[in-house]
Design an enzyme around this catalytic site. Structure first.
Site, short mmCIF file in Angstrom:
data_model
loop_
_atom_site.label_atom_id
_atom_site.label_comp_id
_atom_site.label_asym_id
_atom_site.label_seq_id
_atom_site.Cartn_x
_atom_site.Cartn_y
_atom_site.Cartn_z
N GLU A 111 0.83 -1.20 0.00
CA GLU A 111 0.00 0.00 0.00
C GLU A 111 0.87 1.26 0.00
O GLU A 111 0.53 2.25 -0.65
CB GLU A 111 -0.96 -0.03 1.19
CG GLU A 111 -2.03 -1.09 1.05
CD GLU A 111 -2.98 -1.16 2.22
OE1 GLU A 111 -4.19 -0.93 2.02
OE2 GLU A 111 -2.53 -1.46 3.34
N GLU A 132 -4.62 -9.36 3.09
CA GLU A 132 -5.31 -9.03 4.35
C GLU A 132 -6.57 -9.86 4.59
O GLU A 132 -7.00 -10.03 5.74
CB GLU A 132 -5.67 -7.54 4.38
CG GLU A 132 -4.50 -6.61 4.68
CD GLU A 132 -3.75 -6.18 3.42
OE1 GLU A 132 -3.02 -5.18 3.48
OE2 GLU A 132 -3.90 -6.87 2.38
#
Length: 263
Positions: A111, A132
């Site tokens: 990210e 995730e």
């Protein structure tokens, strides 16, 4: 020692994430990254920003799961909010940002990299992805939004829903990384990336023009076409008033190599 080390040389500001063993990020690390990004933004001698992880194995393995396990929901929300604000500074800073993926780049690490303008990886150095979902959560630091804009909605959903990771050559094919370099060590790789970054530093390149065209793409890409064109015109006007624009036009007419200053 800070969690993010700052070193500027030759027009390149290098931000090194140094949180052994896996360069995971915590609130303290994000505070240091925030400070380093702002320092690079205000550093008049820094024309390009390079972000890299310390060591041979990890760019960044994402958030510190043990920290999050013991935190309450309010802290987790504010932690994600601050991380989003910090990473967003990379896109809003009118300087080219390069993520040098020297090792594994997963979860929150990817990210961070997705908020950079360019991603260059070291071949065979690790995996990247947004897994995730295996923790029962989603990529909450911009991953769902930036990956979708980068590779398209269906491909992004598939990758995140499967929670799979991939090597950097596959990431190159998908358009997640821009280039993959061969290097015998992480140090050699970072040296290669720094040499590449110098292509965008004066006197070889008009870094102000590079920074503003980045802003035109980063901000304009989220606007309507008419609003994006208006932004483009305003940024162009700023460049028309710059010394580099004058130098570029004169050098072209005089048939010589321009000597840019970044101003």
């Amino acid at each position: 020692m800070p969690h993010v080390e700052y070193h500027a040389e030759g027009g390149v500001a290098q931000l090194t994430i140094n949180v052994p063993p896996a360069n995971c990020y915590s609130y303290a690390m994000m505070q240091d990254l925030d400070a380093a990004i702002l320092r690079a933004r205000f550093d008049a001698e820094a024309h390009v920003i390079v972000i890299v992880g310390a060591g041979e194995k990890f760019f960044c393995a994402g958030a510190d799961i043990r920290m999050l396990k013991g935190a309450d929901p309010t802290f987790k929300y504010n932690f994600c909010l601050h991380a989003n604000e910090t990473i967003g500074r990379l896109e809003q800073t009118p300087k080219l940002v390069i993520a040098a993926l020297n090792g594994h780049c997963v979860g929150g690490g990817l990210e961070i990299a997705l908020a950079a303008d360019l991603r260059i990886a070291r071949r065979g150095a690790g995996q990247c992805g947004l897994p995730e979902v295996a923790l029962g959560v989603l990529p909450g630091t911009g991953g769902t939004q930036r990956l979708t804009r980068l590779i398209g909605k269906s491909a992004a959903i598939e990758m995140m829903a499967e929670g799979r990771t991939m090597d950097f050559d596959e990431a190159l094919k998908l358009g997640i990384v821009n280039k993959v370099f061969d290097a015998p060590s992480a140090a050699d790789f970072v040296g290669q990336v720094r040499e590449y970054a110098k292509r965008f530093v004066p006197p070889a390149k008009a870094s102000m023009a590079v920074g503003l065209l980045k802003r035109a793409c980063q901000t304009g890409g989220e606007l309507s076409l008419l609003d994006g064109l208006a932004l483009e015109r305003e940024l162009q006007q700023r460049l028309f008033q710059s010394s580099d624009a004058t130098e570029g036009l004169v050098a072209y007419v005089e048939k010589r190599t321009p000597n840019f200053t970044g101003r």
